[in-house]
Design a protein around this motif. Structure first.
Motif, PDB file in Angstrom:
ATOM      1  N   LEU A 218      20.693  22.852 -58.807  1.00  0.00           N
ATOM      2  CA  LEU A 218      19.268  23.019 -58.613  1.00  0.00           C
ATOM      3  C   LEU A 218      18.777  22.129 -57.484  1.00  0.00           C
ATOM      4  CD1 LEU A 218      18.247  25.457 -58.830  1.00  0.00           C
ATOM      5  CD2 LEU A 218      17.118  24.843 -60.759  1.00  0.00           C
ATOM      6  N   ALA A 219      18.676  21.165 -58.683  1.00  0.00           N
ATOM      7  CA  ALA A 219      17.529  19.378 -57.686  1.00  0.00           C
ATOM      8  C   ALA A 219      17.959  19.645 -56.560  1.00  0.00           C
ATOM      9  CB  ALA A 219      17.405  18.508 -59.040  1.00  0.00           C
ATOM     10  N   TYR A 222      17.552  21.818 -54.041  1.00  0.00           N
ATOM     11  CA  TYR A 222      16.064  21.484 -53.781  1.00  0.00           C
ATOM     12  C   TYR A 222      15.603  20.725 -52.864  1.00  0.00           C
ATOM     13  CZ  TYR A 222      14.494  26.416 -55.345  1.00  0.00           C
ATOM     14  OH  TYR A 222      14.777  27.851 -55.809  1.00  0.00           O
ATOM     15  N   ALA A 223      16.211  19.367 -53.067  1.00  0.00           N
ATOM     16  CA  ALA A 223      15.977  18.608 -51.821  1.00  0.00           C
ATOM     17  C   ALA A 223      16.863  18.354 -50.542  1.00  0.00           C
ATOM     18  CB  ALA A 223      17.004  17.203 -52.905  1.00  0.00           C
ATOM     19  N   LEU A 225      16.922  20.884 -48.906  1.00  0.00           N
ATOM     20  CA  LEU A 225      16.012  22.412 -48.666  1.00  0.00           C
ATOM     21  C   LEU A 225      14.321  22.009 -48.252  1.00  0.00           C
ATOM     22  CD1 LEU A 225      16.027  25.983 -50.949  1.00  0.00           C
ATOM     23  CD2 LEU A 225      16.200  25.771 -48.687  1.00  0.00           C
ATOM     24  N   GLN A 226      14.106  21.235 -48.559  1.00  0.00           N
ATOM     25  CA  GLN A 226      13.287  19.837 -48.603  1.00  0.00           C
ATOM     26  C   GLN A 226      13.035  18.966 -47.901  1.00  0.00           C
ATOM     27  OE1 GLN A 226      11.468  17.205 -51.617  1.00  0.00           O
ATOM     28  NE2 GLN A 226       8.857  18.220 -51.623  1.00  0.00           N
ATOM     29  N   ASP A 228      15.043  20.198 -45.372  1.00  0.00           N
ATOM     30  CA  ASP A 228      15.298  21.039 -43.760  1.00  0.00           C
ATOM     31  C   ASP A 228      17.540  20.915 -43.888  1.00  0.00           C
ATOM     32  OD1 ASP A 228      13.023  22.303 -43.746  1.00  0.00           O
ATOM     33  OD2 ASP A 228      12.213  20.460 -42.525  1.00  0.00           O
ATOM     34  N   GLU A 230      19.275  23.120 -44.819  1.00  0.00           N
ATOM     35  CA  GLU A 230      19.350  24.138 -45.155  1.00  0.00           C
ATOM     36  C   GLU A 230      20.561  24.512 -45.069  1.00  0.00           C
ATOM     37  OE1 GLU A 230      17.579  24.145 -42.945  1.00  0.00           O
ATOM     38  OE2 GLU A 230      15.611  24.565 -43.554  1.00  0.00           O
ATOM     39  N   LEU A 252      15.872  32.592 -55.442  1.00  0.00           N
ATOM     40  CA  LEU A 252      15.613  31.828 -54.372  1.00  0.00           C
ATOM     41  C   LEU A 252      16.328  31.116 -53.970  1.00  0.00           C
ATOM     42  CD1 LEU A 252      12.246  32.823 -53.743  1.00  0.00           C
ATOM     43  CD2 LEU A 252      11.463  30.769 -55.286  1.00  0.00           C
ATOM     44  N   TRP A 256      16.386  31.254 -49.471  1.00  0.00           N
ATOM     45  CA  TRP A 256      15.618  30.183 -48.127  1.00  0.00           C
ATOM     46  C   TRP A 256      16.431  30.349 -47.643  1.00  0.00           C
ATOM     47  CZ3 TRP A 256      10.950  31.310 -46.769  1.00  0.00           C
ATOM     48  CH2 TRP A 256      10.109  31.934 -47.516  1.00  0.00           C
ATOM     49  N   ALA A 259      17.284  32.511 -44.977  1.00  0.00           N
ATOM     50  CA  ALA A 259      16.138  32.728 -44.255  1.00  0.00           C
ATOM     51  C   ALA A 259      16.186  31.971 -43.294  1.00  0.00           C
ATOM     52  CB  ALA A 259      14.968  32.836 -44.495  1.00  0.00           C
ATOM     53  N   SER A 260      16.027  30.540 -43.612  1.00  0.00           N
ATOM     54  CA  SER A 260      15.405  29.484 -43.003  1.00  0.00           C
ATOM     55  C   SER A 260      16.901  29.151 -41.575  1.00  0.00           C
ATOM     56  CB  SER A 260      16.179  28.168 -43.349  1.00  0.00           C
ATOM     57  OG  SER A 260      14.655  27.510 -44.723  1.00  0.00           O
ATOM     58  N   ASP A 262      17.287  31.919 -40.261  1.00  0.00           N
ATOM     59  CA  ASP A 262      16.692  33.253 -39.702  1.00  0.00           C
ATOM     60  C   ASP A 262      17.686  34.199 -40.089  1.00  0.00           C
ATOM     61  OD1 ASP A 262      14.215  32.618 -38.203  1.00  0.00           O
ATOM     62  OD2 ASP A 262      15.813  31.805 -36.595  1.00  0.00           O
ATOM     63  N   TYR A 264      17.922  37.064 -42.706  1.00  0.00           N
ATOM     64  CA  TYR A 264      16.880  37.289 -42.953  1.00  0.00           C
ATOM     65  C   TYR A 264      17.724  38.400 -44.115  1.00  0.00           C
ATOM     66  CZ  TYR A 264      13.306  34.974 -40.709  1.00  0.00           C
ATOM     67  OH  TYR A 264      12.376  33.866 -40.457  1.00  0.00           O
TER      68      TYR A 264
END
Lengths: 611, 177
Positions: A218-219, A222-223, A225-226, A228, A230, A252, A256, A259-260, A262, A264
């Protein structure tokens, strides 16, 4: 009531960080030392501490003196008594020449310093450890050293320690996870990712490692994702167990990641799944915004607007509930309800809440007690509650002891007079005098070789009969020669017989006399015992009474302090709980504004389009 | 919009904290109250020690005290369920062990099963062990000890061990000075 088991601290952490070392005991040579270990191995440190202190005081640990001291230090440390623990380890270092003891003492001393946040001092102590530390402790030492370095922002040396790790894998996993998170926070993604990836790909199926693996994935997800990344985030997040406690955030994040890029339609899959989960989770709250956002991007504006409106309604309902929960946290009822379901006697690092009251506010409790700061407060509160219960128990016992002593006084007084008269009736002195007379007589018989003195009743009768013949008037008359001859033979035979048996009979009598001596000595001993108890019982009872009388006010005094500390601690927990709930409320309010803003934007666009 | 929500999301995601961190081990606690709790614990431990000694002296004075302990040495061929103790024909204890307790004994812990009083003189102790023996079979064994209770405290150890040659458990009763 709904059953809910919440493990506040991981089991591994329990034994590793707070728990004292699981000793390899070898042969138990003092039963009471084994008794301490019985509680210790069940993580009942309070009982183990008490038993160890009592056994040490009663001198019952003579064969395990040094080990017992080491264990005592470990137990003090486990029970949060850093200062006492430190004193013991210091003393052991000064006194012990045994390498393994010294290594363990240095280790524990380092741990004491670490727990106090004195990392430099901890490093010095850890550095003094030689090569005789058990493997599990050495693993812990490395972990604590790297943790200490991380706490001072020294990540490179911390990483070096973890890289050269030779200890058990599960410890390494925790170390790597912590360092990985720290690296990510320092924006050193590459190094952090490498560490988190190693943890995230562990194949261990144990509950603890599974949970840690999920957290690492998870960490890392998200790292990515942060930063970019993705494309890299999605597969990492997909490694998180879908039914575990981290699944909401993973879902979640997966959304994302799509979604990042596109995508969706694909993002809606996890988000729609999330949307129906418990709204307490921040990931679920965010999904309420994410779903209409994706719909909007897919040009499904009608559905998007509906979902924004539904989200607003949900947020409002939740904010309303939170207001009630905040009020109940503020007035103390929520914390009281939480603590009422708890048994403070359960080992403090294995705290489980079997039943959480099924009330509106209760749903927030789970989230509240996941907060570290609050956990520490609750831990202190539970310890204080346990102390209060102990003191209450002792206060009740003391009352019973007092009654017991009073009853013993009554029984003593009732028994005193009959005992005295019984003792008087025994007349032991007279028996001793009789014995002395017998002994004197026997001595006379032996010195004068008075064979008649040891004759049997029959022999005496025969002697007397012969003597009566001699004194008969007709004894010297004519014609009695034959009778006199028979008399002579008979007398000679009797003398010879008695003389022959004299030695044996003398030995028999002496033996009987020594048996009598033993019986009389035992009787005298018993009489002395009774005499001694007659004198000591009132003294003992008086001593007990005084001891009980001195302890009762001490218990009351400490109890009052505990109650005062409980009130302070409860207030602190309440403040933390309110703060936590306020944070949740603020987050919801922010989401609410986001939803309103998005909705307004949609309406504006729709109006602009229709115009 | 996307960026805002993403930021929120990332905050939530990275809310995952350290495990084993210094902050979570108490270093960051409010020192005042924490110190107070430590001091109280010390006071209670000190009181406890005195009270335990008083209780023992009052309820189980040395001249009548008898303690029975249960221990395990290896215990590979026997999984303990319960131990029953009879003293002079009278049942004084019947204890059912939890897995956690058995595990503690397996590692060297010794359980004090009975603490009571006996008059000086000759006595008989009978211990009955029940559990699971080799090949998962129900197992029930007894052990007897005839002993003298003298003026001092009497400690008896019931030890469960393995008889390697026969691959059977062995139940020993031992008197301690």
């Amino acid at each position: 009531m709904r059953p809910l088991a919440i493990l506040v601290a991981g089991c591994l952490l329990a034994s590793a960080v707070y728990g004292a070392e699981k000793l390899s005991t070898g042969i138990i040579r003092d039963l009471h030392y084994g008794e301490v270990l019985f509680d210790f191995y069940q993580d009942d440190y309070f009982s183990a501490l008490n038993k160890l202190l009592v056994a040490r005081d009663a001198d019952r640990l003579t064969h395990h003196e040094t080990e017992a001291e080491l264990l005592l230090g470990g137990l003090y440390l486990s029970y949060g008594q850093h200062q006492r623990a430190g004193e013991i380890f210091d003393r052991l270092l000064n006194e012990s020449v045994d390498g393994s003891i010294r290594d363990r003492a240095w280790f524990y001393l380092g741990k004491v310093q670490y727990r106090r946040g004195k990392y430099d001092a901890a490093d010095v102590a850890f550095g003094r450890v030689g090569n005789e530390l058990p493997q599990n402790l050495d693993a812990e030492r490395h972990l604590l050293m790297s943790q200490g370095l991380m706490a001072r922002g020294m990540f490179e040396p911390a990483a070096e320690i973890l890289e050269s790790w030779q200890g058990p894998g599960d410890w390494l996993a925790y170390g790597r996870y912590n360092l990985g998170v720290a690296m990510v926070r320092m924006n050193r993604l590459e190094q952090g990712a490498s560490l988190l990836n190693k943890v995230g790909l562990l194949s261990d199926t144990s509950a603890e490692i599974s949970a840690l693996r999920d957290k690492a994935n998870l960490a890392l997800g998200y790292a990515y994702l942060q930063q970019d990344f993705e494309g890299q985030a999605k597969p990492v997040l997909q490694r998180v167990n879908l039914h575990g406690p981290f699944s909401n955030k993973a879902l979640l994040g997966v959304g994302w990641a799509d979604a990042s890029q596109d995508n969706y339609r694909q993002a809606l899959v996890p988000w729609l799944e999330l949307k129906n989960r418990d709204l307490l989770d921040s990931a679920v709250q965010e999904s309420l915004l994410a779903v209409p956002y994706a719909m909007g991007r897919l040009e499904a504006h009608g559905s998007a607007a509906e979902n924004y409106l539904a989200a607003l309604e949900d947020f409002d309902t939740e904010i309303g509930r939170l207001d009630i929960a905040i009020q109940s946290a503020r007035d103390g009822t929520m914390i009281t309800a939480l603590l009422e379901t708890d048994d403070p006697q359960i080992a403090r690092w294995y705290w489980q809440l079997e039943n959480i009251p099924d009330t509106t506010q209760a749903r927030y409790l789970y989230h509240l007690i996941a907060n570290h700061e609050l956990q520490d407060g609750l831990r202190n509160y539970r310890d204080l509650m346990a102390l209060q219960q102990h003191l209450d128990g002792w206060a009740r016992k003391l009352e019973a002891f007092d009654d017991m002593v009073a009853t013993r006084w009554i029984a003593y007084e009732q028994r005193l007079a009959p005992t005295n008269s019984q003792l008087d009736a025994v007349e032991l002195d007279r028996h001793f005098a009789n014995r002395d007379r017998l002994a004197a007589r026997l001595e006379g018989v032996e010195q004068t070789r008075d064979v008649a003195g040891l004759a049997t009743g029959n022999e005496l009768f025969l002697w007397q009969s012969l003597q009566s013949l001699e004194s008969h008037p007709a004894w010297q008359a004519e014609g009695m020669e034959e009778a006199r001859e028979k008399y002579r033979v008979l007398k000679g035979f009797l003398s010879w017989e008695s003389d022959r048996k004299f030695k044996y009979r003398l030995w028999q009598k002496k033996r009987s006399l020594s048996e009598l001596d033993a019986a009389l000595a035992e009787a005298a001993q018993r009489r002395d015992n009774v005499d001694a108890s007659r004198d000591s019982v009132p003294l003992d009872l008086e001593k007990f009474s005084q001891h009980i009388a001195s302890l009762a006010p001490r218990i009351a005094q400490v109890r009052a302090k505990v109650i005062k500390a409980l009130a302070v601690q409860q207030n602190e927990i309440q403040v933390m709980a309110v703060r936590e709930l306020e944070t949740q409320k603020e987050r919801l309010a922010t989401y609410r504004i986001q939803a309103q803003f998005a909705l307004a934007t949609m309406y504006d666009r729709a109006t602009a389009a229709s115009n | 919009m996307k960026a805002v929500i993403r930021n929120l999301t990332l905050l939530a995601g990275l809310g995952i904290s350290f495990v084993l961190s210094a902050a979570s081990t108490g270093a960051g606690q409010a020192e005042g109250l924490d110190d107070q709790v430590q001091n109280l614990k010390n006071e209670v431990l000190e009181l406890n020690r005195e009270l335990f000694l008083l209780e023992e002296e009052l309820l189980f004075p040395a001249n009548t005290q008898v303690s029975v302990f249960v221990s395990m040495d290896i215990g590979e061929y026997f999984s303990l369920d319960s131990v029953q103790i009879k003293l002079d024909g009278k049942e004084v204890s019947n204890y059912l062990y939890t897995e956690r307790e058995v595990a503690a004994m397996y590692r060297g812990g010794v359980h004090r099963l009975f603490l009571g009083n006996l008059k000086t003189g000759s006595h008989q102790l009978v211990a009955i062990f029940t559990g699971t023996g080799p090949h998962g079979r129900d197992y029930r064994r007894g052990a007897t000890l005839d002993f003298e209770k003298n003026i001092g405290t009497k400690f008896v150890e019931l030890q469960i061990s393995d008889r390697q040659i026969k691959q059977q458990p062995e139940f020993l009763v031992r008197e301690w000075e």
